[in-house]
Structures are given as C-alpha cells and as structure tokens.
Design a protein around this motif. Structure first.
Motif, PDB file in Angstrom:
ATOM      1  N   UNK A  79      12.819  29.512  19.271  1.00 31.25           N
ATOM      2  CA  UNK A  79      13.739  29.436  20.408  1.00 31.25           C
ATOM      3  C   UNK A  79      13.039  29.876  21.699  1.00 31.25           C
ATOM      4  N   UNK A  80      12.196  30.905  21.602  1.00 29.91           N
ATOM      5  CA  UNK A  80      11.458  31.367  22.782  1.00 29.91           C
ATOM      6  C   UNK A  80      10.511  30.289  23.292  1.00 29.91           C
ATOM      7  N   UNK A  81       9.829  29.602  22.386  1.00 26.26           N
ATOM      8  CA  UNK A  81       8.922  28.524  22.786  1.00 26.26           C
ATOM      9  C   UNK A  81       9.713  27.396  23.442  1.00 26.26           C
ATOM     10  N   UNK A  82      10.878  27.073  22.898  1.00 29.41           N
ATOM     11  CA  UNK A  82      11.733  26.036  23.507  1.00 29.41           C
ATOM     12  C   UNK A  82      12.093  26.407  24.944  1.00 29.41           C
ATOM     13  N   UNK A  83      12.478  27.688  25.157  1.00 32.64           N
ATOM     14  CA  UNK A  83      12.849  28.138  26.502  1.00 32.64           C
ATOM     15  C   UNK A  83      11.651  28.068  27.455  1.00 32.64           C
ATOM     16  N   UNK A  84      10.481  28.448  26.968  1.00 30.80           N
ATOM     17  CA  UNK A  84       9.267  28.384  27.794  1.00 30.80           C
ATOM     18  C   UNK A  84       8.959  26.938  28.151  1.00 30.80           C
ATOM     19  N   UNK A  85       9.052  26.052  27.184  1.00 26.35           N
ATOM     20  CA  UNK A  85       8.767  24.631  27.424  1.00 26.35           C
ATOM     21  C   UNK A  85       9.740  24.027  28.434  1.00 26.35           C
ATOM     22  N   UNK A  86      10.949  24.541  28.474  1.00 28.08           N
ATOM     23  CA  UNK A  86      11.935  24.036  29.440  1.00 28.08           C
ATOM     24  C   UNK A  86      11.477  24.239  30.887  1.00 28.08           C
ATOM     25  N   UNK A  87      10.546  25.155  31.112  1.00 26.59           N
ATOM     26  CA  UNK A  87      10.040  25.435  32.457  1.00 26.59           C
ATOM     27  C   UNK A  87       8.964  24.458  32.923  1.00 26.59           C
ATOM     28  N   UNK A  88       8.556  23.538  32.050  1.00 30.27           N
ATOM     29  CA  UNK A  88       7.446  22.640  32.378  1.00 30.27           C
ATOM     30  C   UNK A  88       7.864  21.184  32.239  1.00 30.27           C
ATOM     31  N   UNK A  89       7.322  20.322  33.110  1.00 32.71           N
ATOM     32  CA  UNK A  89       7.597  18.884  32.956  1.00 32.71           C
ATOM     33  C   UNK A  89       6.881  18.322  31.730  1.00 32.71           C
ATOM     34  N   UNK A  90       7.373  17.205  31.247  1.00 31.00           N
ATOM     35  CA  UNK A  90       6.803  16.565  30.057  1.00 31.00           C
ATOM     36  C   UNK A  90       5.311  16.312  30.185  1.00 31.00           C
ATOM     37  N   UNK A  91       4.867  15.896  31.379  1.00 26.91           N
ATOM     38  CA  UNK A  91       3.442  15.587  31.556  1.00 26.91           C
ATOM     39  C   UNK A  91       2.579  16.819  31.336  1.00 26.91           C
TER      40      UNK A  91
END
Length: 159
Positions: free
Chosen positions: A123-135
C-alpha cells in the motif's frame, strides 16, 4: 560519452550516482528487515523466503533449476524444500515431461497469507507511485530491472 557524464557535470553526476548507490543499500537493508520479520512470523528462514519467492515468480521449477536461480548447492536446496513442504508452502510433484524428475510448485492457497504480511508495504508503494506520472514510473521500472540484471551478473561472476 554521454553529455551527463562529461564536462562540468562530472562532479554532480558522480554525487548523484553515489546517492543512488546509497539509496539502493538503504532499500536493500529495509526490505531484508521486512522479509526477516515476515519470515519470523511465518516460521521461515531468510533463505526459505527467498526460495519461496523464486518458486512463486518462476515456478514450477525443478529443484536443480531452483538451486541455480538461488545460487545454492543442491544439498542445501533439499533441506529448504523439506522445510517449505512440511510447513505447507510448496509441493513436489512428478514432472510430466520426465517421470523420474520432480517439480516444485507453490501452494497458491497460502499466497494470500504471505501477501497479507506485505500489505502495508504494498500500500505504501502504491501511495508513492501515485506521486509520479506513468512515464517516470516506466523509467523507474526500467532502471530497477537493469539494477536487478547487474546484480544477477555480479553474482554469476562471483560464482
């Protein structure tokens, strides 16, 4: 030579590279700690967890193929597989292609239990990834795959 590594950028690029290496060591230490804590809750040794992860990712595997992937001796692998089988994490089944050989398969009904222990990190990794664009995430993924390949090559070269 790339423009990043030439001229006045040499010093800043070197510092950034050192920062990446330090961050990778920090990630390695924290993930090792997490794995050790999960393994302790499940009654599994670190090496058992590593092998179970390899079986889940690449299985079913022959014990020899698993030993090669894990960088372990075949006799060591026998003990690990005995522990994993006794604890209900894997099964050894006859290889349909060679009735004299066995394949090791993870027991999928236990995956939910295993993944549950990693839910907080996931869940923490998901939240961190939400801060970055797909590219950027795609670049991170490529970078991490290249780091993993470099580690695999380094381990093979030591062997």
């Amino acid at each position: 030579m790339s423009s990043v590594a030439s001229g006045s950028a040499d010093g800043s690029h070197r510092r950034a590279t050192v920062g990446v290496k330090q961050a990778l060591r920090e990630v390695d230490a924290q993930l090792a700690l997490l794995n050790r804590q999960v393994g302790g809750r499940l009654g599994l040794k670190d090496v058992d967890m590593d092998c179970l992860d390899l079986i889940n990712a690449h299985g079913p595997l022959s014990p020899g193929a698993l030993a090669r992937r894990a960088g372990l001796h075949a006799a060591t692998m026998t003990g690990i597989l005995d522990r994993l089988e006794r604890a209900g994490w894997v099964s050894r089944e006859r290889d349909p292609a060679d009735r004299r050989a066995f394949l090791v398969r993870a027991l999928r009904d236990r995956n939910a239990e295993l993944l549950g222990h990693f839910a907080g990190m996931s869940a923490a990794v998901e939240r961190i990834c939400d801060d970055y664009p797909d590219t950027e995430l795609e670049r991170f993924t490529q970078f991490l795959h290249r780091i993993a390949e470099a580690g695999q090559t380094a381990a093979r070269d030591l062997g």
